[in-house]
Design a protein around this motif. Sequence first.
Motif, short mmCIF file in Angstrom:
data_model
loop_
_atom_site.label_atom_id
_atom_site.label_comp_id
_atom_site.label_asym_id
_atom_site.label_seq_id
_atom_site.Cartn_x
_atom_site.Cartn_y
_atom_site.Cartn_z
N GLY A 91 63.52 17.03 -24.01
CA GLY A 91 63.58 16.04 -25.24
C GLY A 91 65.15 15.80 -25.52
O GLY A 91 65.36 14.85 -26.40
N ALA A 92 65.87 16.62 -25.12
CA ALA A 92 67.48 16.48 -25.38
C ALA A 92 67.98 15.33 -24.71
O ALA A 92 67.99 14.89 -23.51
N GLU A 93 68.73 14.31 -25.45
CA GLU A 93 69.93 13.50 -24.98
C GLU A 93 71.00 13.80 -24.52
O GLU A 93 71.95 13.48 -23.49
N ASP A 94 71.68 14.84 -25.44
CA ASP A 94 72.93 15.71 -24.85
C ASP A 94 72.60 16.91 -25.11
O ASP A 94 71.81 17.52 -25.67
N PHE A 95 73.44 17.79 -23.91
CA PHE A 95 72.93 19.20 -23.93
C PHE A 95 74.18 19.91 -22.90
O PHE A 95 74.83 19.40 -22.36
N GLU A 96 74.04 21.15 -23.16
CA GLU A 96 74.90 22.14 -22.55
C GLU A 96 74.29 23.15 -21.82
O GLU A 96 73.50 23.63 -22.69
N ILE A 97 74.43 23.84 -20.75
CA ILE A 97 74.01 24.90 -20.20
C ILE A 97 74.88 25.88 -19.63
O ILE A 97 75.76 25.29 -18.85
N GLU A 98 74.95 26.98 -20.11
CA GLU A 98 76.11 27.74 -19.93
C GLU A 98 75.50 29.16 -19.38
O GLU A 98 74.66 29.94 -20.17
N VAL A 99 76.22 29.77 -18.41
CA VAL A 99 75.64 31.02 -18.00
C VAL A 99 76.78 32.23 -17.90
O VAL A 99 78.08 31.63 -17.39
N VAL A 183 84.47 26.11 -16.57
CA VAL A 183 84.66 27.58 -16.03
C VAL A 183 85.48 28.28 -17.19
O VAL A 183 86.75 27.73 -17.21
N ASN A 184 84.94 29.40 -17.57
CA ASN A 184 85.73 30.12 -18.65
C ASN A 184 86.16 29.34 -19.77
O ASN A 184 87.47 29.50 -20.19
N GLY A 185 85.43 28.15 -20.21
CA GLY A 185 85.88 27.51 -21.33
C GLY A 185 86.71 26.22 -21.21
O GLY A 185 87.14 25.56 -21.79
N LEU A 186 87.28 26.22 -19.76
CA LEU A 186 88.30 25.24 -19.23
C LEU A 186 87.48 24.20 -18.18
O LEU A 186 86.89 24.45 -17.50
N GLU A 187 87.73 22.87 -18.64
CA GLU A 187 86.88 21.80 -18.17
C GLU A 187 87.75 21.55 -16.71
O GLU A 187 89.08 21.83 -16.39
N GLU A 188 87.01 21.71 -15.64
CA GLU A 188 87.42 21.39 -14.22
C GLU A 188 86.97 20.19 -13.36
O GLU A 188 87.81 19.70 -12.54
N VAL A 189 85.78 19.64 -13.84
CA VAL A 189 85.38 18.48 -13.24
C VAL A 189 84.72 17.59 -13.94
O VAL A 189 83.99 18.20 -15.00
N SER A 190 84.45 16.40 -13.75
CA SER A 190 83.89 15.40 -14.48
C SER A 190 83.28 14.02 -13.86
O SER A 190 83.84 13.81 -12.83
N GLY A 191 82.23 13.54 -14.23
CA GLY A 191 81.86 12.19 -13.50
C GLY A 191 80.61 11.71 -14.46
O GLY A 191 80.12 12.25 -15.57
N GLU A 192 80.26 10.44 -14.16
CA GLU A 192 79.47 9.44 -14.69
C GLU A 192 77.93 9.43 -14.02
O GLU A 192 77.95 9.33 -13.01
N ILE A 193 76.95 9.53 -14.96
CA ILE A 193 75.71 9.45 -14.58
C ILE A 193 74.77 9.40 -15.69
O ILE A 193 75.08 9.97 -16.76
N THR A 194 73.74 8.54 -15.61
CA THR A 194 72.71 8.65 -16.64
C THR A 194 71.70 9.65 -16.43
O THR A 194 70.85 9.13 -15.65
N TYR A 195 71.61 10.25 -17.47
CA TYR A 195 70.45 11.32 -17.51
C TYR A 195 69.21 10.84 -17.72
O TYR A 195 69.08 10.00 -18.81
N LEU A 196 68.12 11.10 -17.02
CA LEU A 196 66.60 10.87 -17.40
C LEU A 196 66.13 12.25 -17.75
O LEU A 196 66.23 12.84 -16.77
N PRO A 197 65.46 12.28 -18.66
CA PRO A 197 64.81 13.46 -19.10
C PRO A 197 64.04 14.21 -18.02
O PRO A 197 63.09 13.43 -17.65
N ILE A 198 64.13 15.44 -18.07
CA ILE A 198 63.12 16.31 -17.20
C ILE A 198 61.91 16.62 -17.94
O ILE A 198 62.22 16.90 -19.28
N SER A 199 60.79 16.58 -17.53
CA SER A 199 59.43 16.87 -18.04
C SER A 199 59.54 18.15 -18.89
O SER A 199 59.86 19.17 -18.40
N PRO A 200 58.70 18.26 -20.35
CA PRO A 200 58.85 19.48 -20.70
C PRO A 200 57.99 20.31 -19.99
O PRO A 200 58.01 21.65 -20.29
#
Length: 228
Positions: A91-99, A183-200
Amino acid sequence: MKSKQPWWMNAAAGVMLGVLCLSGISCSNFRTQASQPGVKVWQVNSLTSIAGYQPTVIGNPKVIDAGTHELAIAFDGIDDGLLINSNPIAGAEDFEIEVEFKPYTGYPDNIEQRFLHIQDPANPDRRILIELRLNNRQQWYADFFMRTENASITLIDSTKTHPVDEWATIKLHYSRGQMKGFVNGLEEVSGEITYLPISPSASTSIGTRMDKRSWFKGTIKTVRFSTK
């Protein structure tokens, strides 16, 4: 009446936290001690319950002392993994996943390691993966992947390397059509794509790609999901 804390004390606290982060000390506990709306933290420290979910255990991952008075799970890079029937970014439009994790020495047997994977098995055209690659110099570099029915994107830079056998954080950030990797809080890479929600009803695998390949060799302590 309580006195109001001077502004300079708040600023000093912020500087101190930044110093701790830059010195290599994990900042995850600082970020997650207080309850935050839209934030879910999975403590990866049990084979029977992670964030209230009972994981399906693949192989023989082990609960170990992470060396910081905390427990974590170690994966052998051969056939260890966990499958959790939950999609924390549903259900999210914006998100972060951190490991928060520690990759072990694994070259050349574990060059490609896909250690976090979100997907509904009924729809392979929508998935997210956080991965790493190993080189022959005892280093790793980040790899981030997203696919939809309309597009896919891989963010990777083999020049942005990090030593194995050390704790680190790796983060995938998505907002308004742009995906970034940190990585470790520093941006390393970026790019553009339109996210389509993954099913709950999607699941999350840890330590391996969901179809049981590209195994992770190392230890994972936490996975943090932030959604808007």
